[in-house]
Design a protein around this motif. Sequence first.
Motif, PDB file in Angstrom:
ATOM      1  N   UNK A   1       0.948  -1.315   0.070  1.00 27.97           N
ATOM      2  CA  UNK A   1      -0.021   0.000  -0.165  1.00 27.97           C
ATOM      3  C   UNK A   1       0.828   1.198   0.253  1.00 27.97           C
ATOM      4  N   UNK A   2       1.945   1.104   0.825  1.00 30.27           N
ATOM      5  CA  UNK A   2       2.872   2.448   0.815  1.00 30.27           C
ATOM      6  C   UNK A   2       3.554   2.642  -0.567  1.00 30.27           C
ATOM      7  N   UNK A   3       4.008   1.449  -1.231  1.00 31.23           N
ATOM      8  CA  UNK A   3       4.589   1.433  -2.519  1.00 31.23           C
ATOM      9  C   UNK A   3       3.715   2.196  -3.476  1.00 31.23           C
ATOM     10  N   UNK A   4       2.346   1.509  -3.516  1.00 30.01           N
ATOM     11  CA  UNK A   4       1.304   1.974  -4.455  1.00 30.01           C
ATOM     12  C   UNK A   4       0.508   3.548  -4.148  1.00 30.01           C
ATOM     13  N   UNK A   5       1.062   3.976  -3.028  1.00 34.46           N
ATOM     14  CA  UNK A   5       0.532   5.319  -2.467  1.00 34.46           C
ATOM     15  C   UNK A   5      -0.782   5.311  -2.257  1.00 34.46           C
ATOM     16  N   UNK A   6      -1.586   4.081  -1.937  1.00 34.75           N
ATOM     17  CA  UNK A   6      -2.745   3.968  -1.650  1.00 34.75           C
ATOM     18  C   UNK A   6      -3.253   5.135  -0.755  1.00 34.75           C
ATOM     19  N   UNK A   7      -4.337   5.920  -1.155  1.00 36.58           N
ATOM     20  CA  UNK A   7      -4.926   6.827  -0.333  1.00 36.58           C
ATOM     21  C   UNK A   7      -5.864   6.601   0.445  1.00 36.58           C
ATOM     22  N   UNK A   8      -6.100   7.162   1.612  1.00 36.09           N
ATOM     23  CA  UNK A   8      -7.097   7.277   2.667  1.00 36.09           C
ATOM     24  C   UNK A   8      -6.931   5.520   3.462  1.00 36.09           C
ATOM     25  N   UNK A   9      -5.682   5.041   3.514  1.00 37.76           N
ATOM     26  CA  UNK A   9      -5.642   3.879   4.340  1.00 37.76           C
ATOM     27  C   UNK A   9      -4.982   4.111   5.759  1.00 37.76           C
ATOM     28  N   UNK A  10      -5.535   3.325   6.774  1.00 36.36           N
ATOM     29  CA  UNK A  10      -5.505   3.583   8.148  1.00 36.36           C
ATOM     30  C   UNK A  10      -5.025   2.271   8.739  1.00 36.36           C
ATOM     31  N   UNK A  11      -3.955   2.408   9.780  1.00 34.76           N
ATOM     32  CA  UNK A  11      -3.623   1.334  10.692  1.00 34.76           C
ATOM     33  C   UNK A  11      -4.156   1.430  11.987  1.00 34.76           C
ATOM     34  N   UNK A  12      -4.621   0.290  12.541  1.00 32.71           N
ATOM     35  CA  UNK A  12      -5.250   0.381  13.781  1.00 32.71           C
ATOM     36  C   UNK A  12      -4.691  -0.594  14.871  1.00 32.71           C
ATOM     37  N   UNK A  13      -4.139  -0.277  15.870  1.00 31.83           N
ATOM     38  CA  UNK A  13      -3.503  -1.412  16.944  1.00 31.83           C
ATOM     39  C   UNK A  13      -4.605  -1.509  17.999  1.00 31.83           C
ATOM     40  N   UNK A  14      -4.878  -2.705  18.243  1.00 34.86           N
ATOM     41  CA  UNK A  14      -6.193  -2.798  18.949  1.00 34.86           C
ATOM     42  C   UNK A  14      -5.668  -3.705  20.355  1.00 34.86           C
ATOM     43  N   UNK A  15      -5.838  -3.680  21.595  1.00 41.86           N
ATOM     44  CA  UNK A  15      -5.435  -4.566  22.669  1.00 41.86           C
ATOM     45  C   UNK A  15      -6.434  -4.492  23.681  1.00 41.86           C
ATOM     46  N   UNK A  16      -6.408  -5.855  23.936  1.00 42.96           N
ATOM     47  CA  UNK A  16      -7.497  -6.363  25.004  1.00 42.96           C
ATOM     48  C   UNK A  16      -7.101  -5.775  26.498  1.00 42.96           C
ATOM     49  N   UNK A  17      -8.290  -4.878  26.952  1.00 47.90           N
ATOM     50  CA  UNK A  17      -7.847  -4.334  28.223  1.00 47.90           C
ATOM     51  C   UNK A  17      -7.649  -5.405  29.534  1.00 47.90           C
ATOM     52  N   UNK A  18      -6.805  -5.291  30.199  1.00 48.02           N
ATOM     53  CA  UNK A  18      -6.571  -6.125  31.417  1.00 48.02           C
ATOM     54  C   UNK A  18      -6.774  -7.625  30.983  1.00 48.02           C
ATOM     55  N   UNK A  19      -6.099  -7.974  30.095  1.00 45.65           N
ATOM     56  CA  UNK A  19      -6.395  -9.416  29.716  1.00 45.65           C
ATOM     57  C   UNK A  19      -5.364 -10.172  30.766  1.00 45.65           C
ATOM     58  N   UNK A  20      -4.483 -10.019  31.364  1.00 44.39           N
ATOM     59  CA  UNK A  20      -3.848 -10.682  32.320  1.00 44.39           C
ATOM     60  C   UNK A  20      -4.623 -11.285  33.487  1.00 44.39           C
ATOM     61  N   UNK A  21      -5.678 -10.195  33.846  1.00 42.64           N
ATOM     62  CA  UNK A  21      -6.574 -10.490  34.821  1.00 42.64           C
ATOM     63  C   UNK A  21      -7.746 -11.599  34.559  1.00 42.64           C
ATOM     64  N   UNK A  22      -8.068 -11.455  33.073  1.00 48.76           N
ATOM     65  CA  UNK A  22      -8.986 -12.483  32.809  1.00 48.76           C
ATOM     66  C   UNK A  22      -8.320 -13.793  32.553  1.00 48.76           C
ATOM     67  N   UNK A  23      -7.070 -13.976  32.379  1.00 50.97           N
ATOM     68  CA  UNK A  23      -6.575 -15.163  32.345  1.00 50.97           C
ATOM     69  C   UNK A  23      -6.387 -15.716  33.683  1.00 50.97           C
ATOM     70  N   UNK A  24      -5.948 -14.820  34.611  1.00 46.40           N
ATOM     71  CA  UNK A  24      -5.798 -15.236  36.043  1.00 46.40           C
ATOM     72  C   UNK A  24      -6.869 -15.731  36.484  1.00 46.40           C
ATOM     73  N   UNK A  25      -8.403 -14.897  36.336  1.00 48.77           N
ATOM     74  CA  UNK A  25      -9.641 -15.201  36.780  1.00 48.77           C
ATOM     75  C   UNK A  25     -10.153 -16.411  36.338  1.00 48.77           C
ATOM     76  N   UNK A  26     -10.314 -16.473  34.882  1.00 46.77           N
ATOM     77  CA  UNK A  26     -10.956 -17.352  34.383  1.00 46.77           C
ATOM     78  C   UNK A  26      -9.936 -18.672  33.565  1.00 46.77           C
TER      79      UNK A  26
END
Length: 607
Positions: free
Chosen positions: A472-497
């Motif tokens: 996408x960068x090479x083709x200079x594709x316009x209007x492209x976005x990158x989102x980084x998503x992280x589950x909140x307090x996942x350690x607690x879920x692991x520990x609890x469930x």
Amino acid sequence: MLHLKLQPKLFISIIYPLLALIVISLMYVGYSDYKYIKTNTYQQAKNNLDIANEYLDQHLNAVNNQLFLLGETYRYNYNLTDFLLSAQYILDNENKYLEIGLLTEKDEYYATNYVYNTYAADNRSRVWFNEKMNYDTPFISPLYRSEQTQKWTVAIVRLLNLSNGKTARLVLELDILGLYDKLSLLKTLMNGYVYAVDSKTGQIVMHPDPSRISTQSISLSPIEIKRIVSNAQLKKDVNEEPNSELTTKNIINYSYQDQTKFSIYQADNQLGWILLSNSNNADMKYKVFNIGVVSFVLLAMIGVLSMIYFISNRVHSKGQVLSGSTRLEDIYLALSQMASELTHFDNMFFIIYNPYNRHFEEPVNNLSFNADDVLTEITQDKVEALKIPAPLITDIFPHQTCIRIPLYNKGELIGVIYLTNSNLKSLHFMNIFRNYAQSALINMLLTQKIRSEDSMTQLMNKVYLRQQMGTQIRCKTPDTYLAMIDIDDFKLINDHFGHLFGDRVIIKTADMLRHYFNHRAVTSRYGGEEFAVLFYAVDEQQAYQKLEEFRYGIETTAIKSELKQCDLTVSIGFSALRDSIDKTIYDADRALYLAKNNNKNKVYQSV
Ligand SMILES: Nc1nc2c(ncn2[C@@H]2O[C@H](COP(=O)(O)OP(=O)(O)OP(=O)(O)O)[C@@H](O)[C@H]2O)c(=O)[nH]1
């Protein structure tokens, strides 16, 4: 009961012995044919020689008899008129006789037809005059061209013992071409003929080509003539049967005007000539070839089988290389090498299905098509609509002769190969080519899937995400976005469930991602409980909106498993596509960090 199963292994075990047997049989048939024809040809040539010898002997005997009778009439009464009348009568009834003459001691020469009662200037200078003659054996002159008739002539001269104690000579001139007339019918194979060489002069005296008469023989050198004459003399001395069996000693091989020929000879006639009967070796071979036409057809069939075997071998060895390749560049190279073994073409285009964006892509020119585009004819409208660049238009435009080979996996189209400026020679071999191409492509797609997918969530992995970002960068594709998503307090879920429930949470989050983003977006598991999405939006506002919808969807969906249930939130940071992969990830990551530090469960944009 014995059951004979017709399995390929049975044929495989007998195919080579069978081929060997056929080849040996053909060689034997060819060899025995050749031997048979050779012996037959030699025999035919020898028979012709015997006939010619007999014919000449009879003519010579006839001449001798005529001369004897003429001599007897003259010897007692010296009546020249009677002699000339009888001689003329003989000439009128035999057109091979040119002239008959009488030569007395006074140098008087009385002849028929052309010259009568003349005084010869000097008979001794004439070719047919021989001083050392005896009464028993007639003298046969060398070949000469008769002054009167202008014909090639041989004179037979007989010495007469006159009753008055003097001698005279009787001369009969023989027309050589007339004599040869019947002999020219004696043919050996197509072009063989009988001819004669004077053993004293080495000159040709009889030949189908009159211009060769009186020239030196090519087949018989002076040394050869000497050898033949002395052998003949030797045979005469020991009283050997003249027509003994044909041996290779009587055969001369020679070449004339680029043809190899052979001659069989006989040297025991009264004329002192060597009689030869010849033929072309090529005619012999031609005859063998005619007889061997069946052998030839069989050999041709073996040739065809060998060719098919060779082609199959070659195709399969190229196919092995092809099916062993998993990288696109290797497959492309192996495909074009294999195709060029089978048919001529100018260019090859390889269009491959991309299961992630469900499009067909041509990697060299970086083109994208849908299934209809690659399988239906390309028209001018389509060329314009798809923005197909040269050389693809000129190469696969409909007016070009082009082979199109669709590739399938379980009935689904996975690729198309175009060979331009080519024509189909063998469907069978093209099908083999297609089978190898199909399995290579299936292998490649499978390897790609293993390399690009996360096995737990079936989302794409980090490697694939980075690849797509790079494109996408090479083709200079316009209007492209990158989102980084992280589950909140996942350690607690692991520990609890527990970790198993933690896994379910990760899988559920992946499903939700797929649900909220369409197939053109690259949804990936970045690692652990972190995800990344590369997606299209018309502007930042819409990008934020899409992510916010997803975040809300997660927040409002409880995750259940047997007796367990848990609420979930995610934090998201996003960034527009930058001019490098790392910079984009870094910016999105920083926004995510901000979201985490601001009570989580938020969408933050990088600034
Ligand atoms: N069950 C499960 N746990 C995983 C997996 N991958 C990573 N983890 C766990 O995820 C947890 C991530 O914990 P942290 O990095 O501390 O983050 P967090 O608890 O989500 O805290 P915040 O990110 O601050 O909200 C670690 O305990 C990892 O062991 C996985 O595939 N399955």
